[in-house]
Design a protein around this motif. Structure first.
Motif, short mmCIF file in Angstrom:
data_model
loop_
_atom_site.label_atom_id
_atom_site.label_comp_id
_atom_site.label_asym_id
_atom_site.label_seq_id
_atom_site.Cartn_x
_atom_site.Cartn_y
_atom_site.Cartn_z
N PHE A 4 0.82 -1.21 0.00
CA PHE A 4 0.00 0.00 0.00
C PHE A 4 0.86 1.26 0.00
CE2 PHE A 4 -2.45 3.34 2.16
CZ PHE A 4 -3.55 3.39 1.33
N MET A 5 1.92 1.24 0.80
CA MET A 5 2.80 2.41 0.85
C MET A 5 3.53 2.61 -0.47
SD MET A 5 1.95 3.59 3.64
CE MET A 5 2.96 5.06 3.40
N ILE A 7 2.16 2.28 -3.25
CA ILE A 7 1.20 3.03 -4.04
C ILE A 7 1.16 4.50 -3.61
CG2 ILE A 7 -1.25 3.26 -4.63
CD1 ILE A 7 -1.51 0.24 -4.36
N THR A 8 1.04 4.74 -2.31
CA THR A 8 0.94 6.14 -1.86
C THR A 8 2.22 6.91 -2.18
OG1 THR A 8 1.69 5.67 0.41
CG2 THR A 8 -0.68 5.57 -0.01
N LYS A 9 3.36 6.26 -2.04
CA LYS A 9 4.61 6.94 -2.38
C LYS A 9 4.70 7.22 -3.87
CE LYS A 9 7.22 4.99 1.50
NZ LYS A 9 7.59 6.15 2.31
N LEU A 11 2.25 7.87 -5.74
CA LEU A 11 1.30 8.96 -6.04
C LEU A 11 1.76 10.30 -5.45
CD1 LEU A 11 -2.13 7.19 -5.44
CD2 LEU A 11 -0.90 7.52 -7.59
N ALA A 12 2.85 10.29 -4.69
CA ALA A 12 3.28 11.50 -3.99
C ALA A 12 4.17 12.39 -4.84
CB ALA A 12 3.99 11.13 -2.69
N ASP A 13 4.20 12.13 -6.15
CA ASP A 13 4.99 12.98 -7.05
C ASP A 13 4.08 13.47 -8.18
OD1 ASP A 13 7.91 13.72 -8.13
OD2 ASP A 13 6.68 13.00 -9.81
N GLU A 14 4.10 14.76 -8.40
CA GLU A 14 3.17 15.35 -9.37
C GLU A 14 3.37 14.81 -10.78
OE1 GLU A 14 2.67 19.54 -9.03
OE2 GLU A 14 1.96 19.77 -11.09
N VAL A 17 1.73 11.42 -11.12
CA VAL A 17 0.27 11.55 -11.20
C VAL A 17 -0.14 12.01 -12.59
CG1 VAL A 17 -1.72 12.83 -10.34
CG2 VAL A 17 -0.03 11.93 -8.73
N ARG A 18 0.57 13.01 -13.11
CA ARG A 18 0.27 13.49 -14.46
C ARG A 18 0.44 12.37 -15.49
NH1 ARG A 18 4.09 18.37 -15.43
NH2 ARG A 18 3.15 18.36 -17.51
N GLU A 81 -9.04 1.47 -7.36
CA GLU A 81 -9.66 2.56 -6.60
C GLU A 81 -8.75 3.78 -6.54
OE1 GLU A 81 -12.79 0.17 -3.75
OE2 GLU A 81 -10.92 0.93 -2.89
N ALA A 82 -7.45 3.55 -6.46
CA ALA A 82 -6.51 4.67 -6.46
C ALA A 82 -6.61 5.43 -7.78
CB ALA A 82 -5.09 4.16 -6.24
N TRP A 85 -9.74 7.33 -8.00
CA TRP A 85 -9.68 8.49 -7.10
C TRP A 85 -8.96 9.67 -7.75
CZ3 TRP A 85 -5.14 9.69 -3.71
CH2 TRP A 85 -5.41 10.77 -2.86
N ILE A 86 -7.78 9.44 -8.31
CA ILE A 86 -7.05 10.57 -8.90
C ILE A 86 -7.75 11.06 -10.17
CG2 ILE A 86 -4.86 9.76 -7.95
CD1 ILE A 86 -4.02 8.98 -10.73
N PHE B 4 -4.32 18.63 -4.15
CA PHE B 4 -4.34 17.18 -4.31
C PHE B 4 -3.00 16.58 -3.91
CE2 PHE B 4 -3.80 13.27 -6.80
CZ PHE B 4 -4.90 12.56 -6.37
N MET B 5 -1.91 17.23 -4.34
CA MET B 5 -0.58 16.71 -3.99
C MET B 5 -0.32 16.81 -2.49
SD MET B 5 0.27 15.51 -6.81
CE MET B 5 1.77 14.81 -6.12
N THR B 8 -1.74 13.52 -1.34
CA THR B 8 -0.94 12.32 -1.66
C THR B 8 0.38 12.32 -0.88
OG1 THR B 8 0.13 13.34 -3.60
CG2 THR B 8 -1.92 12.13 -3.98
N TRP B 85 -10.64 5.08 0.87
CA TRP B 85 -9.70 4.22 0.14
C TRP B 85 -8.73 3.54 1.10
CZ3 TRP B 85 -4.43 5.93 -1.52
CH2 TRP B 85 -3.79 4.97 -2.30
#
Lengths: 121, 121
Positions: A4-5, A7-9, A11-14, A17-18, A81-82, A85-86, B4-5, B8, B85
């Motif tokens: 899970f982490m 995934i969150t890590k 997603l922690a960069d713009e 995500v883009r 789901e992630a 969500w984004i 959003f960032m 995340t 989530w």
DNA sequence: TTTACATTTCGCTGTATGGCGAAATAAAGA
DNA sequence: TCTTTATTTCGCCATACAGCGAAATGTAAA
């Protein structure tokens, strides 16, 4: 928890995500994403590797090109789901809309020529 | 996008995710979370500040204590979906279950005594 | 084979971040 | 008022990470 982490890590960069949002339109090769973001190919490759490790993208090799795409229906629920969500959070974000426009132009170009330009830089 | 960032990035730390899940049981003061994780109060405070900036927790001051809690129904959709989530992804995670057990013991203790012990350390 | 080329890996640099303890802040109690 | 105390802010250190360019890898074309 580790999974899970991851995934969150991821997603922690713009830029990552883009990239995920750009892939909604379909698979892209590394040099197309490189063109979209204006970063070094090695940087993009690393970002995609992180997304891959998190299970947020899949990859497909075709000759010298490697295409990345969003995972299919068989992806874990937490991943889907992630992505939902984004997508929902940023669908009408100015930066994302601008990326979409830019991506359209990139997709009109011949991938081979695009990659050649990237590599010469 | 910045907003959003913030979310995340706030979710990209395991202790912050654990804190959010611990708060499902109801509001907690800083020293209770400090006891749960065994970290320095200043560290916990910083984590909670980051969660607060992201809108993932609310806070309430009562005398010398500051209670943190999950946001209510008026929270932005993107925040509620993020919380749903992680809740769904980690509800039966071993670490989270262990935290729940530990939290039960902490809640049985008198908060005043707990905080005093924390501050003496 | 050689050469060309798309991508990845490696080594490096600068910045961001988690952790702590000490000092600052704010609120209750003596 | 002067302490006590719960929390935050600040300064510091170690580690993590995004970015780049150069070298390595693997594949196609010549």
């Amino acid at each position: 928890m580790r999974e899970f982490m991851n995934i969150t890590k991821a997603l922690a960069d713009e830029n990552r995500v883009r990239a995920l949002l750009a892939l909604r339109k379909g698979e892209l090769c590394v040099c197309q994403i490189t063109e979209l973001f204006g970063l070094a190919p090695s940087t993009i490759s690393k970002h995609l590797s992180i997304l891959f490790q998190a299970g947020l993208v899949e990859s497909r090799k075709e000759g010298r090109w490697i295409y990345y795409q969003l995972p299919g229906k068989n992806a874990p629920v937490v991943v889907r789901e992630a992505l939902d969500w984004i997508q929902k959070a940023l669908a009408d974000n100015p930066q994302v809309l601008a990326d979409n426009q830019q991506l359209k132009k990139i997709l009109k170009q011949d991938p081979a020529e695009l990659c050649q330009r990237q590599c010469k830089k």
